[in-house]
Design an enzyme around this catalytic site. Sequence first.
Site, PDB file in Angstrom:
ATOM      1  CB  SER A 134      -5.438   0.778  -0.751  1.00 35.48           C
ATOM      2  OG  SER A 134      -4.489  -0.248  -0.938  1.00 35.48           O
ATOM      3  CD  GLU A 151     -10.978  -9.079   4.449  1.00 32.18           C
ATOM      4  OE1 GLU A 151     -10.519  -8.048   3.975  1.00 32.18           O
ATOM      5  OE2 GLU A 151     -10.507  -9.622   5.484  1.00 32.18           O
ATOM      6  CD  GLU A 198     -14.365  -9.919  -4.338  1.00 34.23           C
ATOM      7  OE1 GLU A 198     -15.493 -10.364  -4.628  1.00 34.23           O
ATOM      8  OE2 GLU A 198     -14.122  -9.316  -3.279  1.00 34.23           O
ATOM      9  CB  CYS A 200      -6.440  -3.028   6.130  1.00 36.00           C
ATOM     10  SG  CYS A 200      -6.335  -1.457   6.948  1.00 36.00           S
ATOM     11  CB  CYS A 209      -8.508  -3.791  15.220  1.00 37.39           C
ATOM     12  SG  CYS A 209      -8.408  -3.535  13.445  1.00 37.39           S
ATOM     13  CD  GLU A 220      -2.858   0.840  -3.884  1.00 33.56           C
ATOM     14  OE1 GLU A 220      -2.730   0.311  -2.754  1.00 33.56           O
ATOM     15  OE2 GLU A 220      -3.922   0.825  -4.514  1.00 33.56           O
ATOM     16  CD  GLU A 236      -3.111   0.923   2.125  1.00 33.06           C
ATOM     17  OE1 GLU A 236      -3.210  -0.147   2.773  1.00 33.06           O
ATOM     18  OE2 GLU A 236      -3.909   1.863   2.231  1.00 33.06           O
ATOM     19  CE  LYS A 291      -9.786  -8.097   8.919  1.00 35.09           C
ATOM     20  NZ  LYS A 291      -9.068  -7.718   7.692  1.00 35.09           N
TER      21      LYS A 291
END
Lengths: 573, 631
Positions: free
Chosen positions: A323, A365, A370, A303, A503, A286, A283, A362
């Site tokens: 990102s 996710e 993907e 993230c 988090c 990037e 990142e 999560k």
Amino acid sequence: MSKITITIDNQQIQVENGITVLEAAREAGIEIPTLCYHPDLSLAGSCRVCMVEDINSHRLLASCVTPVTDGMQISTRSAAARRARKLNVELLLANHPNDCLGCGRSGSCELQKLAADMGIDRKGVDRFAGQKRKRAVVDQGYSLKRDPNKCILCGRCVRVCEEVQGVMALDFAGRGFDAIVTTAFDLPYSEINCAECGQCSVVCPVGAITEISEIDRVWAALDDPDKFVVVQTAPSIQVSIGEEFGLEPGTIVTGKLIAALKRLGFDKVFSTEFSADLTILEEGYEFINKITNSQKLPHITSCCPGWVKFAECNYPDLLDYLSTAKSPQQMFSTIVKTYYARQIGVDPASIFTVSVMPCTAKKFEKARAEHRDSGFQDTDAVLTTRELARMIKELGLDFINLEDAEYDQIMGEVSGAATIFGTTGGVTEAALRTVKEVLAGEGLDRLDLGLMGTREAQVEIAGRTYNVAVVSGLSNAAKLLDEIRAGESKYDWIEVMACPHGCIGGGGQPIPGSFDTKARRAKGLANIDQAKQIRKSHQNPDVIRLYEEFLGEPLGSISHELLHTSYQARDVR
Amino acid sequence: MKSLVELRQLRSEIDNKQAAAQLNLKAKIIVGMGTCGIAAGAREIFEAIEEELQKGNSDAVLTRTGCIGMCEQEPLVDVQLPGGDRVTYGKVTKDDAIRIIREHVLGGAVVEDKAVARCITGKQQTGHELDQQARIPTYDDLDFYRKQYRIVLANCGRINPESIDQYIAVGGYEACAKALTMMSPEAVIAEVKGAGLRGRGGAGFPTGLKWELTRKTPSGKKYLICNADEGDPGAFMDRSLLEGDPHRIIEGMIIAAYAIGASEGYIYVRAEYPLAIRRLQIAIEQAKAYGFLGKDLFGSGFDFDLKIKKGAGAFVCGEETALMASIEGKRGMPRPKPPFPSVSGLWGRPTNINNVETFGSVPWIVKHGAEAYKAVGTEKSTGTKVFALTGKVKNTGLVEVPMGMTIREIIYDIGGGLDEGKELKAVQIGGPSGGCIPRDLLDLPIDYESLRDAGAMMGSGGMVVMDNSTCMVDVARFFLKFTQSESCGKCTPCREGTKRMLEILDRICSGEGREGDIELLEELGNHICHTSLCQLGGSAPNPVLSTIKYFRHEYEAHIKDKRCLANVCAGMGGAYVIDQQTCIGCGLCARVCPTGAVSGERKQPHVISEQLCLSCGACAQKCPVSAIVQA
């Protein structure tokens, strides 16, 4: 604000005018039981469990919503007040399954505690026995389960979702005894705006909203001799899981956590901090690319899966700003089933990847279509902090006295930059440490932006000043997104964490999680970072080796294939 | 519209126009077209009259009015011949209507057998018609009206609610002109305070004080709301007033808005009142066109705009904080007070909410002064109160009485008492939030405090008369079922507690009541009253608590003897038996028995099979000679 004098239980106290009777009582060290009240949310006054008596008028008042007035005389201990509180709890129990033995919240349930504290016996539980709510448990999807029959309609979930997250996935429906908390048109979470952040499950005082448990699947994998089970733990787990075993919030238990995981039977134990370093490199480069090629800014982090789903639902037109780097969880699992499998000579088909996360999103996710770049589903199972604690308790491990163990090789090194990923602002600080060093060859002073809401900083890198914003809580994030949409954003970099304070305040963390608790967890992470010798991601030797042996360079072709992802607009209600 | 003088000019123009119409010697036919009239068939009558007039080539003017209160007599048709008295016909059928047109409108002879009353308006009556009219009682001769004191309802049933001119012709908007051009906002508040007006929505909070609190809260923007979310079963005061005299409410609101400094107002009216909504819409448009709503009213620099917000039919939205949430587009749920709406109301702004009838009283007070208003009613409850009189009483309808009148006067003098042979058992006052008052307390004066102390409340003004065929436990259950299902579900005592009370009442009414149930109902009832978040829960147990207070023996009979004294609760206790001496053998019992348990020859005493009897009590209710009792 001026001071006024009130009397609570014969104790005369001076308090700020404008505060509530409940706050005044707590200032005076007098505890009044509550249920719908939550310090981080607006006042509802709906459960009527905090009743006290106004001695002058003999009226019963809900202390959480009653402002103090000068000369007020309150009794929290009068017979009428005690009876009123108890009766309301009895009424709640009459419409509750009362199946504590089979409930995941037994022990942390506020209703259970109230009933016990008030000495409500079998007779009290049964005296209003009659019809009970009978609704189907809602457990489609990956992250959250709702059991309407346990719900006591305190509305904390509704408030956190609206006030803190600005999502409004939940609301009341129906009237009278049929009133219920539900989603729009009773649709499953996957079809609505829900970010799956799990804040509702953290504020729920009972077992009505919980994570969808994957404990059984993880045990099955551990019991399967043909499975090679690899576990990663998110940075914040090491400062929060101790609470489940009676330790103070923020107590660093990294070594015991690793030891416990090994005792549970995981073949290899790693930290997600390793792949957080990897994320920073991908990142960070990037961002360097964007600023050196004058691409459109701000750059927005990706993230946090709750944030990503929120953006997909509500700001599909702004997804290009995100990102493309995968989250640390997904990078880790992908690398385990490719590079690591090859290095240790294990068939990736037999690898079962588990991640321990402070997070319910999560779980969602990992199931995204993907995330199959390794040729398999990259992450097989996600446990929340709470679920892992339950597994440890199931084995009866004496967690506090476990001898510290260390992460396995060859991905066991982690930097302090990765550790602070676990708190709001951490990703930004970690990334900028690397970016500044790459571009300017110099270190970055601590930003230390604090934990609350939206914070901003100006960072000077190689002669240019960058406007950086760090935001947690989705309703705060929405404001920044609206600015971008209106073409009025001044920022070059925005870090978004769905959960308030990042988090450490995640939807999968130990309950309860007040602001104070979260601040102490954050302190724990900062202490780890400070004690680390390696505090910059690009200096992590295991990450450097990974690039040398496998990935080549950040944003290289292998990286692009394995470590980056894409987003989709979601058409939801 | 700039001044009172200008308004008076307009009024005299309208007067002249009406006088000219009078000179044109046109007959006037007025059909009562409130919801009550329409439900009784007024629309068909209206059409039949229209048709008949065309056939007869008559140039008579056909128009409509709101409810005059005599709901019992609907459909009502008034006929006024040029120069004659206005004669009211009651219970008019299509055939009657045609007769009335032919005989009275075209023929000039009053249809005496259908005439109910007359209103003296005639100036030049002669001959036959005069004699005939003399035989018809005037409105003031009628028991139903003689004891009434009509302030709020003065125009209902008299003027066409869809005509602002008719409202102006009876002095409408003069109070508002007076307030805005000759009084300061403080003076208006002082007048209303001085009049002692209290909230007619039920709780009786002093209106002037409420206005003053809202006025004193500093804010750039304030709101005024009219609470027309009338939801009590059996109550129709607000609806009739909105349908019959919408301009009075608008005028009251303009005065209130001026007093508190509100520039925007809402009328929150339930969508189930389509006629009231339509007439309000018409009235608001007319008031705007005449300059009573909008900018710089009466040259005072004061702006006021009014909108209608339709409610979706939740009873709880009558609670002011829930109502405001509903206007804001949120789920209609009450929130804790304080802060009160006068400090933080609609969209967080200071807001004043009053009920329809409260606003309806305001123009009269401003026009006639506080002293005149205070002269009506009692010391603490001044003025008048409108009641919807229903149930087992002869003259059901809408009545407006001075405060302090006894319940007995309302039921017997105005309502005409009960049907022959029926005995009054109780009066339910105040709807689901109110209570049941027993026969012993019939001399209780109607005022806020007396009713509250008796365990009832003024409520919005429902008054249901009950006779011996009413089971008081069943009545309590009926009202509690209503509030239970209309609870918003937010707070524990109301959501969970009323459900448990209802379950207990259900089992008592089905013969499964237990020892201790009455005490449990009392415990729960008091608990819910004292710990609920809003007044829906705070008053929901009143029907139960008041019936236990006054009719405890009926509860005990259900629980201990498994008997329903009124034979209403089905399936209680043992089989029914027919007294062989009293039975006249009519066979009605045999016909209603669902299990064929009754047998007997015609004109001979019948018997009930103990094996087949379900104890439903249907036979006992039908028996014309009360020969059937439970064993």
